[in-house]
Design a protein around this motif. Sequence first.
Motif, PDB file in Angstrom:
ATOM      1  N   TYR A 157      42.750  36.841  33.453  1.00  0.00           N
ATOM      2  CA  TYR A 157      42.672  37.216  34.868  1.00  0.00           C
ATOM      3  C   TYR A 157      44.044  37.005  35.503  1.00  0.00           C
ATOM      4  O   TYR A 157      44.612  35.911  35.438  1.00  0.00           O
ATOM      5  CB  TYR A 157      41.618  36.369  35.578  1.00  0.00           C
ATOM      6  CG  TYR A 157      41.452  36.714  37.034  1.00  0.00           C
ATOM      7  CD1 TYR A 157      40.886  37.927  37.412  1.00  0.00           C
ATOM      8  CD2 TYR A 157      41.831  35.826  38.037  1.00  0.00           C
ATOM      9  CE1 TYR A 157      40.725  38.255  38.753  1.00  0.00           C
ATOM     10  CE2 TYR A 157      41.672  36.143  39.373  1.00  0.00           C
ATOM     11  CZ  TYR A 157      41.125  37.362  39.722  1.00  0.00           C
ATOM     12  OH  TYR A 157      40.957  37.684  41.051  1.00  0.00           O
ATOM     13  N   ARG A 202      36.007  34.420  43.287  1.00  0.00           N
ATOM     14  CA  ARG A 202      34.711  34.129  42.665  1.00  0.00           C
ATOM     15  C   ARG A 202      34.133  35.404  42.060  1.00  0.00           C
ATOM     16  O   ARG A 202      34.193  36.470  42.677  1.00  0.00           O
ATOM     17  CB  ARG A 202      33.753  33.551  43.706  1.00  0.00           C
ATOM     18  CG  ARG A 202      32.374  33.170  43.154  1.00  0.00           C
ATOM     19  CD  ARG A 202      31.541  32.490  44.247  1.00  0.00           C
ATOM     20  NE  ARG A 202      31.338  33.379  45.389  1.00  0.00           N
ATOM     21  CZ  ARG A 202      30.348  34.275  45.471  1.00  0.00           C
ATOM     22  NH1 ARG A 202      29.487  34.421  44.466  1.00  0.00           N
ATOM     23  NH2 ARG A 202      30.244  35.035  46.545  1.00  0.00           N
ATOM     24  N   ILE A 203      33.572  35.301  40.866  1.00  0.00           N
ATOM     25  CA  ILE A 203      32.969  36.465  40.199  1.00  0.00           C
ATOM     26  C   ILE A 203      31.649  36.796  40.894  1.00  0.00           C
ATOM     27  O   ILE A 203      30.760  35.944  41.004  1.00  0.00           O
ATOM     28  CB  ILE A 203      32.712  36.182  38.708  1.00  0.00           C
ATOM     29  CG1 ILE A 203      34.019  35.871  37.995  1.00  0.00           C
ATOM     30  CG2 ILE A 203      32.015  37.381  38.046  1.00  0.00           C
ATOM     31  CD1 ILE A 203      33.838  35.420  36.555  1.00  0.00           C
ATOM     32  N   VAL A 262      35.513  40.592  41.343  1.00  0.00           N
ATOM     33  CA  VAL A 262      35.875  39.278  41.859  1.00  0.00           C
ATOM     34  C   VAL A 262      36.112  39.381  43.360  1.00  0.00           C
ATOM     35  O   VAL A 262      36.784  40.309  43.829  1.00  0.00           O
ATOM     36  CB  VAL A 262      37.153  38.751  41.158  1.00  0.00           C
ATOM     37  CG1 VAL A 262      37.562  37.399  41.743  1.00  0.00           C
ATOM     38  CG2 VAL A 262      36.937  38.651  39.654  1.00  0.00           C
ATOM     39  N   SER A 308      37.880  37.771  46.504  1.00  0.00           N
ATOM     40  CA  SER A 308      38.978  36.869  46.851  1.00  0.00           C
ATOM     41  C   SER A 308      39.083  36.737  48.369  1.00  0.00           C
ATOM     42  O   SER A 308      38.881  37.717  49.096  1.00  0.00           O
ATOM     43  CB  SER A 308      40.292  37.404  46.289  1.00  0.00           C
ATOM     44  OG  SER A 308      41.400  36.759  46.860  1.00  0.00           O
TER      45      SER A 308
END
Length: 210
Positions: A50, A56-57, A77, A79
């Motif tokens: 990454y 966070r996924i 993801v 952000s």
Amino acid sequence: MKIKAGFYIGIAVVIIVGGLLLAMKGKDAVSQAESRKQGVLEAEQTTLFYEKSPGRIVKISVAAGDSVKQGDVLLKVKSADEGEMDVLAPDDGVINRMAVKVGEQLAQGMAVASLQKKTYYTDFYIQESEIDKLKVNQSVDVHFPYLAREVQIDGVVTSIAAAPQFANLRMSREKGQADLSMFLVRIAMESNADLLPGMTAEVRLDEFAD
């Protein structure tokens, strides 16, 4: 008496001629074996890292065993800095393993998956006296002799070791014989429906011009 002597002479001639023929055939067999180099077919593997802003996924779109194309979305993801971002497949291939799960926080440099590319390769050890037959970017035929029907694939020499990898000690130590210096040569090829990693690949040096 003369007949008996002639009989023994005839037997001796047959033995000598037969021995010479076997020796010639043996030399041919040795020559053929030396010109055929075998290696194990391997699939190129790569780890996907990454590289974007921490986040966070929120979604994972693939699982282990799935085939993907370059540009396919692997996961999303979220952000705080950049909003929702897609992580894309860099190459065609098959997902070997997903190293993350939904809800996990990602930082730059974290491994997210491993990918088996659609590119195969095999390594061969070529002796010093034959290495000048091969050049980087040279096209070569790669054979797969142990399949039910022999398969031949177009390959490309991608690397040749700059120095010998090891010396192969000769069985005989006659005067003038030296150990054989072996050079590592890598040949790459596209995947094929007939092929699987672990199969025996072969190049035949007698197909190349000196």
